[in-house]
Design an enzyme around this catalytic site. Structure first.
Site, short mmCIF file in Angstrom:
data_model
loop_
_atom_site.label_atom_id
_atom_site.label_comp_id
_atom_site.label_asym_id
_atom_site.label_seq_id
_atom_site.Cartn_x
_atom_site.Cartn_y
_atom_site.Cartn_z
N TYR A 151 0.84 -1.20 0.00
CA TYR A 151 0.00 0.00 0.00
C TYR A 151 0.87 1.26 0.00
O TYR A 151 1.66 1.46 0.93
CB TYR A 151 -0.88 -0.04 1.25
CG TYR A 151 -1.56 1.25 1.64
CD1 TYR A 151 -2.42 1.90 0.75
CD2 TYR A 151 -1.37 1.81 2.91
CE1 TYR A 151 -3.06 3.09 1.13
CE2 TYR A 151 -2.02 2.98 3.28
CZ TYR A 151 -2.85 3.61 2.39
OH TYR A 151 -3.48 4.78 2.75
N ASP A 236 -0.80 -4.69 9.91
CA ASP A 236 -1.96 -3.91 9.45
C ASP A 236 -3.01 -4.94 9.02
O ASP A 236 -2.86 -5.60 8.00
CB ASP A 236 -1.51 -3.02 8.29
CG ASP A 236 -2.64 -2.23 7.67
OD1 ASP A 236 -3.79 -2.70 7.70
OD2 ASP A 236 -2.37 -1.14 7.13
N ILE A 238 -6.32 -4.23 8.48
CA ILE A 238 -7.56 -3.47 8.28
C ILE A 238 -8.51 -4.11 7.28
O ILE A 238 -9.65 -3.68 7.17
CB ILE A 238 -7.30 -1.98 7.95
CG1 ILE A 238 -7.03 -1.72 6.48
CG2 ILE A 238 -6.19 -1.39 8.77
CD1 ILE A 238 -7.01 -0.24 6.18
N LYS A 275 -12.29 -0.08 6.02
CA LYS A 275 -12.48 -1.11 5.01
C LYS A 275 -13.54 -2.12 5.44
O LYS A 275 -14.47 -2.41 4.70
CB LYS A 275 -11.16 -1.84 4.74
CG LYS A 275 -9.98 -0.91 4.47
CD LYS A 275 -10.20 -0.04 3.24
CE LYS A 275 -9.06 0.97 3.08
NZ LYS A 275 -9.22 1.81 1.90
C1 LIG Z 1 -3.33 -1.39 3.96
C2 LIG Z 1 -3.92 -0.08 4.31
N1 LIG Z 1 -3.57 0.48 5.46
C3 LIG Z 1 -4.07 1.68 5.84
C4 LIG Z 1 -4.96 2.38 5.04
C5 LIG Z 1 -5.49 3.70 5.53
O1 LIG Z 1 -6.75 3.49 6.12
P1 LIG Z 1 -7.55 4.59 6.95
O2 LIG Z 1 -8.66 5.09 6.08
O3 LIG Z 1 -8.09 3.89 8.14
O4 LIG Z 1 -6.62 5.69 7.31
C6 LIG Z 1 -5.35 1.82 3.81
C7 LIG Z 1 -6.28 2.55 2.92
O5 LIG Z 1 -6.39 2.28 1.76
C8 LIG Z 1 -4.83 0.56 3.45
O6 LIG Z 1 -5.17 -0.03 2.31
#
Ligand SMILES: Cc1ncc(COP(=O)(O)O)c(C=O)c1O
Ligand SMILES: Cc1ncc(COP(=O)(O)O)c(C=O)c1O
Lengths: 480, 480
Positions: A151, A236, A238, A275
Site C-alpha cells: 500500500y 496492518d 484493516i 475497510k
Molecule cells: C493497507 C492499508 N492500510 C491503511 C490504510 C489507511 O486506512 P484509513 O482510512 O483507516 O486511514 C489503507 C487505505 O487504503 C490501506 O489499504
C-alpha cells in the site's frame, strides 16, 4: 512593497516532497475527475476502479440506523446525551467505544482470539495509527522492512514526518508473492550493509494490493524472524473482515497466543473501520499493542488524532449490537465473494488472469503482463495510460505498489454498483478482444503514441526510485 | 522464557517525557477523580475548576438539533446521506463544512474580516492544528517565542514530536501581563545567544490563562516585530467568541488587512470549535494560513487528523444557519458575562482580586499572592495543595502556565451550573475568612504539613524547568 516567498521560511518537511503527491499516478485521478462515469449523464466517462472502498452493505447500515435512533446524539431520542458527548475528550475514548471495538475485532477474527479493551488506542484512521506507531518505535533514520507489493500510503504514513525509512522485502509472482524467510533475511542484510538500523517489520494481512492472506506457517516464520532479530512486528489487519472464502483469516493475535516463543512487547496491530465497515470518512483507526509502554505512549500521541466523540458514540452503539454485527459480517463476505466471482469469471472469459490465491480485500491483482510491449515499467505505464484514456478505467499500476515485476494492476471492485461493474467488465473484454485482433505493429504504435503525451521526466522520477512517492491525488488524497 | 523490556526497542520520543504528563499537577486531577463533587451524592467532594470548558449554552444547541433532524446522517430524515458521507474522505473537507467554518470565523470577529474557504484546513482540534503548523514552519531545534503565562498544552503540541523549542517571552503583572516589544526583543536576543534559530512567535488571543485580549497597538507592534525579524506569527484565536464585554476582540486578520506593512506569508491563525461552541469532543481544529505553501502542506498533513465526516456534516448544517449562529454567539457572551460578574463580585467580597483587564475566556486569573507564605513557587504549590485538599477546589497554579510571578491561579467558571459555582464561591469565602482569622504561625504550620505530604523531588522537577511539562492528567489528558 513586494515580498518573495523564502523557502527557508518553511521546514524541510514542508519544502520536501515526502508527502508523495508529485507522482505520475495523478494522471489517473485527473482523468477521472475531469470525466467521471455516470450511468445516465456520462455513460462514456471513466470508471473509478482505484478506490479500495467497501460500498456493498450500506443498506444494512442505514436500516440499522433507522431502527436505532438512540445511537445518535443528534436525534430526538438521543439528543439529551449531546452535551456530555460533545465535551467528552478523554484520550482513552468512551469506555463503550473501546469495549465495542475490542469485541468487534474478536468477532471479525472468528472469536478465536480476544482483545483487551484497555489496549485499544484510537487514532485518526489507520493513517494516523501507522504514523503514531512509527513515532513510538523508531528514531529518524531507522527503518522498517515491508514486503512488496505494498500500500503506497505507507510511504507517507510511516516516513514523512517521522524520518523513518522503509526497506522493501521483495516478493515474486513465481510463488504467488509469498513472504519468504529468505527475502526477509536479504532485506535485513542489505539494510545492515547500508548501516541502517532495522527497527521492525510491517506486514499487511490481508494484503492491499494482493487480496491474499498469510498462511499459518508464514506467520509463524515471521514471528520467529522478528524475535530472532529482536525487532518489532506491525500488522496492518484493516482488511480482516473482507476474507470472503476459505482458507480463513489468521490474525497475528492467534499466532502469538499459540505455543510459540514470542516477545509480546514486539507485537502491534493496526486496525480501522475504513475497510471492514466501509467508513473511511469517520476516521476510526485503532492501535492494539501488546507492549504496555507503546499503549501508553500511543495513547498520549492520540491527542493529535482523536476520533470525534459523536462518531465514537455511534460506533459504540452499532458495534455492540451483536446480532447486527454478526449479520453484517456474514452478508458483507457473501456480497464480496459474489462480486469477486463475477469479476474474475468475466476476466477469465477473455483469458485475463488474476492472482489466484486471492480470497480477501476489495480488489483484484490482475496480471496483464501478456499485454506489455516489453517487460519494463515504462511499458506498464504505457499500458496503464491506454487503460485510463482509451478503456476508460482508472485502475492502479503495480509499480505504484512497489511491485518488482511489470504488468500487474490493482482493480477495485467494491466501490460501485452491479451495473457499473458490468460496464467495466465489458470495456475490458472489448479492449482485450480488439487488442488481440489487432496486429502487433499497430498496437505498438498506438501505445507509443500515448506515451508521447507525457513527459519522460515523470517516468524517471518514478522508475528510478524503489521507494517512490505514493500514487495519490492532491484532490482526494486519503481515498485509496 | 522471560523477556525484559529493552528501552532501545522504542524511539527516543517514546522513551522521553516530552508528553509532559509526569507533572506535579497530576495531584489535582487525582484528587478530583477520587472525590468528585456532586450536589446530592457527594456535596463535600472536590469541584473541578481546572477545565476550560464552555457548558453554558447546550440548551440552545440541543433545541437546534431537535429542529434540524436533517443535520444528522443518523436520523430518519438524514440517513439517506449516510453512505455518501461515510465514504467521504477528501482532505479538503466537505465544501459546505469549509464554507460554514469560514463564515462562522468571520461572524465571530464581528464580520469585520472575511475568510477564504479555500484557506480553511481542518485538523484534529487546535491540538493537531498546532502540531501541524509547527511541522510546516520549523525544523527540529528551531524555536518559537511564546509570551508567558501560556497554555501548557503548547509544550506538548508544538514540541513533542516535532523537536521544535519554545522560548518564553516574559510578561508581568505590573502592566497586566501585556506583551511588550522589549520582552519580545529580549527573548529573541537570548535565543540568538544560545544559537537557537527563532522561526516564529506564537500568541494566544484571547489568552488562556489570562482571559485578556490584545489591543490594536500591541497587535501592530507584534506584526512589525515579526516582519522585521522575518519570522512567522501563529495566532491561536480559539477563544475569539468568548469576548463578553468591551473592548471588542481584534483578530490578527483585521490587523493584516489594515494599511500596515506585512508579509502575509508569515501569518497563520489556529482555530477550533472546542471553546467558542463548547465541542472539544468533536475535534474540529482549523488552520487558516495566508501562506499558500503552508495551506497546501498543512492540508496534506491533515490526513493524520481529519475531522470525522459525520461531524463535518453536522457542523456544516449548524454553522450555516445564520440566525441560529447569531443568536448563539450573543447568548453565549451574555451568559459568560453574567457568570464572570457573579464570580468576580463574590471574590471581591473577600478582597480577592482577579486580573482586572480580563474580558474573555472561560476562566479568571486570580491573584492570591497575598496569601503566600513567601513569594516563591514552592509557596504557590503549597497554597495550591491547600486549595485542592482543604478548600476542595481543583484550580490551576500559575506556575503550570509558566507564569514568572508566584501567587496566580487560573479558575475556570463555565464548566459547571450556577449552583455549583455558588458552592465554589462560598468555599473560597470560608477559606479566606478562616485564614484571615487564624494567626500566622498556625497557618504556616498547616501549610508546611501539607507540603510534607509530597516528595520534594516533584518541586525540583517542576520549579527548575522554565519549560516544564504540562499539567495534564494521564486520565483526562486533552481536557484543559
Ligand atoms: C493497507 C492499508 N492500510 C491503511 C490504510 C489507511 O486506512 P484509513 O482510512 O483507516 O486511514 C489503507 C487505505 O487504503 C490501506 O489499504
Ligand atoms: C489556548 C489553547 N489552544 C489550544 C487548545 C486545544 O484545543 P482543542 O480542544 O481544539 O485541541 C486549548 C485547550 O484548552 C487552549 O486553551
Amino acid at each position: 512593497m513586494v515580498f518573495k516567498l523564502n523557502n527557508h521560511l518553511l521546514s524541510m518537511i514542508a519544502s520536501g516532497n515526502g508527502h508523495g503527491e508529485d507522482s505520475p499516478y495523478f494522471e489517473g485521478w485527473k482523468a477521472y475527475d475531469s470525466n467521471p462515469h455516470h450511468p445516465m449523464e456520462n455513460p462514456n466517462g471513466i470508471i473509478q476502479m482505484g478506490l479500495a472502498e467497501n460500498q456493498l452493505c450500506f443498506d444494512l447500515i442505514q436500516d440499522w440506523l433507522k431502527n436505532n435512533p438512540k445511537a445518535s446524539i443528534c436525534t430526538h431520542e438521543g439528543v439529551n446525551e449531546f452535551r456530555e458527548i460533545a465535551i467528552f475528550q478523554d484520550y482513552h475514548g468512551l469506555p463503550e467505544f473501546r469495549n465495542a471495538v475490542a469485541k468487534f475485532m474478536a468477532k471479525v477474527r472468528g472469536n478465536k482470539v480476544t482483545f483487551d479493551p484497555d489496549r485499544v488506542v484510537m487514532n485518526g484512521g489507520a493513517t494516523g495509527a501507522h504514523e503514531t506507531v512509527a513515532f513510538c518505535l523508531a528514531d529518524p533514520g531507522e527503518a522498517f522492512l515491508v514486503p512488496t507489493p505494498y500500500y503506497p500510503g505507507f510511504d507517507r504514513d510511516l516516513r514523512w514526518r517521522t524520518g523513518v525509512k522503509l526497506i522493501p522485502v521483495v516478493s515474486e509472482s513465481s510463488n504467488n508473492f509469498k513472504v519468504t524467510r529468505e527475502a526477509l533475511e536479504n532485506a535485513y542484510e542489505m539494510a545492515k550493509l547500508d548501516n541502517i538500523k532495522v527497527k521492525g517489520l510491517l506486514i499487511n494481512n490481508p494484503s492491499n494490493p494482493l487480496g491474499t492472506i498469510l498462511d499459518r506457517e508464514t506467520l509463524r516464520s515471521i514471528v520467529r524472524f522478528i524475535n530472532e532479530k529482536n525487532i518489532h512486528l506491525v500488522c496492518d489487519e484493516i482488511y480482516a473482515a473482507t476474507v470472503f472464502s476459505q482458507p480463513e483469516f489468521i490474525s497475528i493475535a492467534e499466532i502469538v497466543q499459540e505455543d510459540i516463543e514470542c516477545n509480546l512487547n514486539l507485537v502491534h496491530i493496526v486496525y480501522s473501520l475504513s475497510k471492514d465497515m466501509g467508513f473511511p470518512g469517520l476516521r476510526v483507526g485503532i492501535i492494539y499493542s501488546y507492549n504496555d509502554a507503546v499503549v501508553s505512549c500511543a495513547r498520549k500521541m492520540s491527542s493529535f488524532g482523536l476520533v470525534s466523540s459523536q462518531t465514537q458514540y455511534m460506533i459504540a452503539s452499532m458495534l455492540s449490537d451483536d446480532e447486527f454485527v454478526g449479520k453484517f459480517i456474514r452478508e458483507s463476505k457473501t456480497r464480496l465473494a459474489a462480486r469477486h466471482g463475477v469479476f474474475t469469471d468475466g476476466l477469465a472469459q477473455v483469458s485475463i488472469k488474476c492472482l489466484k490465491t486471492s480470497n480477501a480485500g476489495l480488489f483484484l491483482w490482475m496480471d496483464l503482463s501478456g499485454l506489455l510491449k516489453e517487460k519494463t515499467f515504462e511499458a506498464e505505464m504505457a499500458l496503464w495510460r491506454v487503460i485510463i484514456h482509451e478503456v476508460k478505467l482508472n485502475v492502479s499500476p503495480g509499480c505504484s505498489f512497489h511491485c518488482t515485476e511489470p504488468g500487474w494492476f490493482r482493480v477495485c471492485f467494491a466501490n460501485m454498483d452491479d451495473q457499473t461493474m458490468q460496464v467495466a467488465l465489458s470495456r475490458i473484454r472489448t479492449f482485450v478482444n480488439k487488442d488481440v485482433d489487432t496486429k502487433k505493429p499497430k498496437r505498438t504504435l498506438r501505445w507509443q503514441g500515448s506515451l508521447k503525451l507525457s513527459s519522460p521526466r515523470i517516468y524517471d522520477d518514478f522508475i528510478n526510485s524503489p521507494r517512490s512517492p505514493l500514487p495519490q491525488s492532491p484532490l482526494v488524497l486519503a481515498r485509496n
